[in-house]
Motif scaffolding. Structure first.
Motif, PDB file in Angstrom:
ATOM      1  N   TRP A  34      20.668  28.228  56.771  1.00  0.00           N
ATOM      2  CA  TRP A  34      22.035  28.236  55.834  1.00  0.00           C
ATOM      3  C   TRP A  34      22.279  27.526  54.410  1.00  0.00           C
ATOM      4  CZ3 TRP A  34      25.114  32.196  55.341  1.00  0.00           C
ATOM      5  CH2 TRP A  34      26.411  32.088  54.779  1.00  0.00           C
ATOM      6  N   MET A  35      21.634  26.371  54.758  1.00  0.00           N
ATOM      7  CA  MET A  35      21.351  25.392  53.593  1.00  0.00           C
ATOM      8  C   MET A  35      20.498  25.913  52.409  1.00  0.00           C
ATOM      9  SD  MET A  35      21.279  21.644  55.626  1.00  0.00           S
ATOM     10  CE  MET A  35      20.765  20.810  54.054  1.00  0.00           C
ATOM     11  N   TRP A  37      19.868  29.112  51.811  1.00  0.00           N
ATOM     12  CA  TRP A  37      20.840  30.234  51.317  1.00  0.00           C
ATOM     13  C   TRP A  37      21.613  29.829  50.555  1.00  0.00           C
ATOM     14  CZ3 TRP A  37      19.944  35.001  50.246  1.00  0.00           C
ATOM     15  CH2 TRP A  37      20.852  35.776  50.018  1.00  0.00           C
ATOM     16  N   GLU A  38      22.559  28.595  50.721  1.00  0.00           N
ATOM     17  CA  GLU A  38      23.442  28.286  49.782  1.00  0.00           C
ATOM     18  C   GLU A  38      22.997  27.747  48.440  1.00  0.00           C
ATOM     19  OE1 GLU A  38      27.124  26.754  52.477  1.00  0.00           O
ATOM     20  OE2 GLU A  38      25.432  25.356  52.418  1.00  0.00           O
ATOM     21  N   PHE A  39      21.707  27.210  48.618  1.00  0.00           N
ATOM     22  CA  PHE A  39      20.853  26.562  47.438  1.00  0.00           C
ATOM     23  C   PHE A  39      20.160  27.733  46.769  1.00  0.00           C
ATOM     24  CE2 PHE A  39      20.353  22.382  49.738  1.00  0.00           C
ATOM     25  CZ  PHE A  39      20.907  21.687  48.916  1.00  0.00           C
ATOM     26  N   ARG A  41      20.237  31.785  47.304  1.00  0.00           N
ATOM     27  CA  ARG A  41      20.635  32.951  47.394  1.00  0.00           C
ATOM     28  C   ARG A  41      19.571  33.856  47.339  1.00  0.00           C
ATOM     29  NH1 ARG A  41      25.585  33.261  49.856  1.00  0.00           N
ATOM     30  NH2 ARG A  41      26.889  31.398  49.076  1.00  0.00           N
ATOM     31  N   GLU A 102      16.552  22.404  47.424  1.00  0.00           N
ATOM     32  CA  GLU A 102      15.730  23.494  48.027  1.00  0.00           C
ATOM     33  C   GLU A 102      14.024  22.953  48.411  1.00  0.00           C
ATOM     34  OE1 GLU A 102      16.574  25.013  43.789  1.00  0.00           O
ATOM     35  OE2 GLU A 102      17.117  23.661  45.235  1.00  0.00           O
ATOM     36  N   HIS A 167      27.268  19.615  56.931  1.00  0.00           N
ATOM     37  CA  HIS A 167      25.951  19.526  57.311  1.00  0.00           C
ATOM     38  C   HIS A 167      25.340  18.139  58.060  1.00  0.00           C
ATOM     39  CE1 HIS A 167      26.177  23.455  55.762  1.00  0.00           C
ATOM     40  NE2 HIS A 167      25.841  23.090  54.399  1.00  0.00           N
ATOM     41  N   ASP A 246      25.012  37.868  54.548  1.00  0.00           N
ATOM     42  CA  ASP A 246      25.670  38.069  53.496  1.00  0.00           C
ATOM     43  C   ASP A 246      25.575  39.028  52.509  1.00  0.00           C
ATOM     44  OD1 ASP A 246      27.065  37.288  51.258  1.00  0.00           O
ATOM     45  OD2 ASP A 246      25.658  35.599  50.475  1.00  0.00           O
ATOM     46  N   GLY A 252      30.017  35.327  56.335  1.00  0.00           N
ATOM     47  CA  GLY A 252      29.393  33.913  56.326  1.00  0.00           C
ATOM     48  C   GLY A 252      28.827  33.160  57.498  1.00  0.00           C
ATOM     49  N   VAL A 253      29.139  31.846  57.535  1.00  0.00           N
ATOM     50  CA  VAL A 253      28.206  31.292  58.460  1.00  0.00           C
ATOM     51  C   VAL A 253      28.862  31.537  60.135  1.00  0.00           C
ATOM     52  CG1 VAL A 253      30.021  29.066  58.373  1.00  0.00           C
ATOM     53  CG2 VAL A 253      27.428  28.797  59.193  1.00  0.00           C
TER      54      VAL A 253
END
Length: 396
Positions: A34-35, A37-39, A41, A102, A167, A246, A252-253
């Motif tokens: 998930w981290m 993906w947040e960084f 996309r 990332e 996190h 997403d 979301g998470v």
């Protein structure tokens, strides 16, 4: 009469520690994914993360397999569990100091992959020392049930921890969860067995001997081909679920936790079905699991309803476990002790390492060609390859 698995005291003691470490494994996997993906996309970056976390098993797995056949497996397991705890703690500190990005996630993924490749080889050959030969298939199924129960509970814990505490706290929990395993490994009393060929460490000669043994056995080579097809073409979607939840569902998470847990539920059901297996039942499971994965990938693109998607993703977990438990049980039951470390590390290298390539393949294809074309193409290839590799029935 087959003795009850409840009489295997050393094995049950080991399981009590594994309960925590496997939870930590899935919490860590979901959090890092998930981290990333947040960084970024980006499905490709997610695929690269999965690749670096799991592909080291292909490179280092056989080497660790040779070592496992030559060293005290209990001491090796203790050292490896401590290393995994230290790595998890270091990542938690980095994230807490907000130094993560990332690229650093990719570095940690690689280090985690190398450490896990060592523990994979140790675990696959260490567990048979804790259980009688008659209970071996049941022990393999119980390991799968435990592993996939963690796959159900771990993502739920990860989602709750990330939402409520962030996190860093989530990753500190991962480090803490490796400590019970270390304690249990210290308490287990395993009978000392002679270590074969202990005078010299001829890694490549021993690796070659293990590969040659697998190649010359029709059963082993066929099982390894089937698990490779399942890993490459059948499971890749499971490695990019942060993007899937997403992009396809705009969620979301917490919904990601549900998808990951659905995989766990499907896997638990599959493992329970194989908890008291016969050889013919295992063979049927391998065939159904490998072909069924491809069909489910195609069905996944026929709806955009989240509930149906949950059921299909759960089905993928079911099929992946059918194939994984089936091939592992058949190998564990037929490979002699002196080759077990090498053959099971080869199985682990293919199952995890080729699965890493599958995650990268799915990530690149879905980002550049879209989900419908990618999943229909890869699903069709999975069905065809699985069919042709199993049309000559697997013979014991």
């Amino acid at each position: 009469m087959r003795p009850s698995i409840l009489t295997e005291r050393q094995y049950l003691t080991y399981l009590s520690g594994s309960v925590f470490s496997t939870q930590g494994l899935w919490i860590q996997r979901m959090t890092i994914g998930w981290m990333m993906w947040e960084f970024t996309r980006s499905e490709t970056w997610l695929g690269a993360l999965a690749f670096l976390m799991f592909f080291p098993t292909v490179i280092f797995g056989p080497l660790f397999g040779v070592m496992v056949d030559r060293v005290n497996r209990q001491y090796a397991a203790i050292v490896t569990s401590i290393i995994l705890a230290v790595i998890a703690g270091a990542l938690a500190v980095v994230v807490n100091l907000q130094l993560d990005n990332e690229y650093l996630l990719l570095i940690f993924a690689t280090v985690i992959g190398i450490a896990n490749s060592a523990y994979q080889s140790i675990r696959l050959s260490f567990v048979p020392e804790l259980v009688s030969a008659k209970n071996m298939p049941k022990a393999v199924a119980i390991n799968a049930i435990l592993y996939n129960t963690s796959r159900f509970i771990g993502p739920m814990l990860a989602g709750l921890l990330m939402v409520e505490f962030g996190h860093p706290t989530t990753l500190f929990v991962v480090a803490f969860f490796y400590l019970p395993l270390t304690l249990v490994l210290c308490l287990i009393k395993v009978p000392t067995k002679p270590i074969t060929h202990a005078k010299q460490f001829t890694f490549f000669t021993d690796i070659k001997a293990g590969v040659s043994y697998a190649y010359n056995s029709k059963l082993i080579s066929q099982l390894l081909i089937v698990i490779a097809i399942s890993a490459l073409l059948g499971r890749g979607l499971l490695e990019i679920l942060p993007a899937t939840v997403d992009v396809i569902y705009n969620m979301g998470v917490q919904e990601l936790a549900w998808l990951n847990s659905a995989v766990g539920v499907g896997s638990i059901i599959s493992a329970l079905m194989l908890s008291n297996p016969t050889p013919n039942k295992l063979i049927r499971a391998v065939i159904i699991g490998s072909i069924g994965s491809g069909a489910l990938l195609i069905f996944f693109m026929m709806t955009n309803q989240f509930v149906i998607g949950l059921l299909i993703i759960g089905g993928l977990g079911f099929c992946a476990t059918l194939c994984g438990v089936g091939t592992q049980s058949l190998l564990q039951s037929t490979v002699p002790s002196e080759f077990r470390g090498r053959i099971m590390s080869l199985w682990g290298s293919i199952n995890i390492g080729v699965g890493a390539i599958g995650g990268l393949l799915f990530g690149i294809m879905t980002e550049y060609f879209g989900y419908p074309i990618s999943l229909v193409t890869l699903g069709s290839l999975c069905i065809l390859c699985a069919y042709f590799s199993t049309k000559d029935k697997i013979q014991l």
